[in-house]
Design a protein around this motif. Structure first.
Motif, mmCIF file in Angstrom:
data_model
loop_
_atom_site.group_PDB
_atom_site.id
_atom_site.type_symbol
_atom_site.label_atom_id
_atom_site.label_comp_id
_atom_site.label_asym_id
_atom_site.label_seq_id
_atom_site.Cartn_x
_atom_site.Cartn_y
_atom_site.Cartn_z
ATOM 1 N N LYS A 40 0.823 -1.126 0.094
ATOM 2 C CA LYS A 40 -0.070 0.128 0.011
ATOM 3 C C LYS A 40 0.995 1.352 0.009
ATOM 4 O O LYS A 40 0.483 2.135 -0.691
ATOM 5 N N TYR A 41 2.142 1.085 0.222
ATOM 6 C CA TYR A 41 2.946 2.315 0.483
ATOM 7 C C TYR A 41 3.700 2.630 -0.839
ATOM 8 O O TYR A 41 4.289 3.782 -0.992
ATOM 9 N N LEU A 42 3.325 1.915 -1.733
ATOM 10 C CA LEU A 42 3.571 2.278 -3.367
ATOM 11 C C LEU A 42 2.767 3.208 -3.827
ATOM 12 O O LEU A 42 3.528 3.932 -4.842
ATOM 13 N N TYR A 43 1.452 3.510 -3.371
ATOM 14 C CA TYR A 43 0.499 4.164 -4.006
ATOM 15 C C TYR A 43 0.372 5.349 -3.243
ATOM 16 O O TYR A 43 -0.769 5.699 -2.861
ATOM 17 N N LEU A 50 2.441 6.630 -11.388
ATOM 18 C CA LEU A 50 3.477 5.914 -12.238
ATOM 19 C C LEU A 50 2.969 4.328 -12.393
ATOM 20 O O LEU A 50 2.987 4.068 -13.528
ATOM 21 N N PHE A 51 1.821 4.134 -11.637
ATOM 22 C CA PHE A 51 1.420 2.821 -11.864
ATOM 23 C C PHE A 51 0.531 2.867 -13.263
ATOM 24 O O PHE A 51 0.247 2.217 -14.032
ATOM 25 N N ASP A 210 10.322 -3.561 -16.440
ATOM 26 C CA ASP A 210 10.113 -3.072 -17.873
ATOM 27 C C ASP A 210 11.426 -2.675 -18.444
ATOM 28 O O ASP A 210 12.309 -1.846 -17.788
ATOM 29 N N ALA A 211 11.726 -2.392 -19.753
ATOM 30 C CA ALA A 211 12.762 -2.028 -20.358
ATOM 31 C C ALA A 211 13.021 -0.222 -20.020
ATOM 32 O O ALA A 211 14.288 0.342 -19.779
ATOM 33 N N LEU A 212 11.885 0.507 -20.016
ATOM 34 C CA LEU A 212 12.203 1.810 -19.794
ATOM 35 C C LEU A 212 12.407 2.125 -18.248
ATOM 36 O O LEU A 212 12.831 3.379 -17.940
ATOM 37 N N ALA A 217 11.222 2.706 -11.193
ATOM 38 C CA ALA A 217 10.854 4.183 -10.368
ATOM 39 C C ALA A 217 9.669 4.041 -9.476
ATOM 40 O O ALA A 217 9.831 4.751 -8.582
ATOM 41 N N PHE A 218 8.625 3.199 -9.830
ATOM 42 C CA PHE A 218 7.607 3.066 -9.248
ATOM 43 C C PHE A 218 8.104 2.529 -7.688
ATOM 44 O O PHE A 218 7.465 2.889 -6.597
#
Length: 321
Positions: A40-43, A50-51, A210-212, A217-218
């Motif tokens: 939950k701390y990702l959001y 970012l998501f 992912d490649a980018l 970063a997320f």
């Protein structure tokens, strides 16, 4: 009704942030072995944006695969679910997924549930203008540990909608507890839930690395969120994003790995990390089609049906409470 005579969505804020409890939870996770944090701390606001960007990446198949599945099987799903039920959208976010189904499901009321109604406010206001006859309610609720819907949701059968394979953030044991709560909340209705299925490991790992570098970063943005809440001194450049498929547990795991030996400090505590030591930030469990059906049956659901995309990568289940 508003002064203009147009229907307005209602809002209930049931979740109130307890900063002391959050700091205690974060400190306890960082001091554990291995260190861990809740997903939950990702959001935070940046993490949520970012998501949204992640869902547009070519590697991230779940969002577009689920959308295609609903387009392909929407009519068949609509024949099974109850008409005129209250549609309860768990983790509603921008409400777009549920809104696409209004024409098929014909709900009597729409209830959007997310951890904060602030995020829902604009989305529901816009949605109400598109569907002026539909009664709408926004509920600010953290249902990750306990799902208890307020009386304002109303009586009668409820169709609980949980798309996006978010159930994968729970371990199977946690998912069983949660699904039992969902069944109790459905009041004779049922559950429509999106589930990510097992597939080639390279496809799974690319979706979470992912490649980018957007997923990286997320994941690393979580450290900035922790700094704000806990008062810690994480430096983002000291950490690397790690994502891999744990075949034994049938899940993708995301971690942050220390690039060097370091010590993270916060008021009242600190944690030393060796080079290469990790913080476990998220799980995303993947299921075989029959295994999740068994889980739904164990939670007390009946008449379980499933629809998949053409590749069998994703499933939408209908389960009667």
């Amino acid at each position: 009704m508003s002064p203009t005579g147009l229907r307005q969505p209602r809002f209930l804020q049931l979740y109130h942030e307890d900063r002391a409890a959050l700091r205690e939870e974060l400190a306890g996770g960082l001091l554990a072995t291995p260190a861990r944090t809740s997903p939950k701390y990702l959001y935070d606001p940046l993490g949520s944006r970012l998501f949204d960007a992640i869902t547009e990446l070519p590697e991230y198949y779940p969002t577009r695969t689920e959308a295609a599945l609903l387009l392909m099987h929407g009519a068949a799903i609509a024949r099974e679910v109850p008409k005129g039920a209250t549609l309860v959208d768990l983790g509603a976010g921008n409400c777009e997924k549920a809104a696409r189904l209004f024409g098929l499901l014909q709900p009597a009321r729409y209830v959007a549930v997310d951890i904060s109604v602030d995020y829902l406010n604009n989305a529901l206001q816009c949605l109400q203008r598109q569907f002026p006859a539909l009664d709408m309610l926004g509920v600010g609720l953290d249902f990750s540990s306990q799902l208890t819907l307020p009386p304002e949701v109303g009586e009668g059968p409820r169709l609980l909608f949980y798309p996006g394979s978010s159930i994968g953030n729970f371990t199977p044991e946690e998912a069983l507890v949660f699904l039992r709560q969902v069944r109790a909340a459905a009041q004779g209705g049922g559950l429509l839930i999106g589930v990510d299925l097992l597939k080639p490991t390279d496809v799974l790992q690319a979706a979470y690395d992912d490649a980018l570098g957007v997923t990286a970063a997320f994941n690393k943005n979580l450290l900035l969120h922790i700094n704000r809440v806990l008062g810690s001194d994480f430096a983002v450049h000291d950490w690397s994003h790690v994502a891999f498929f744990n075949a034994a547990a049938s899940r993708i795991e995301m971690h942050l790995q220390a690039r060097r030996e370091l010590t993270v400090r916060w008021p009242g505590g600190e944690r030393r990390f060796a080079q290469g030591e990790r913080i476990h930030t998220e799980n995303s469990c993947k299921y075989a089609l029959a295994d999740f059906q068994t889980l739904l049956a164990a939670a007390g659901f009946t008449r379980v049906q499933a629809w998949t995309d053409e590749r069998g990568w994703f499933a939408m289940y209908w389960a009667q409470a």
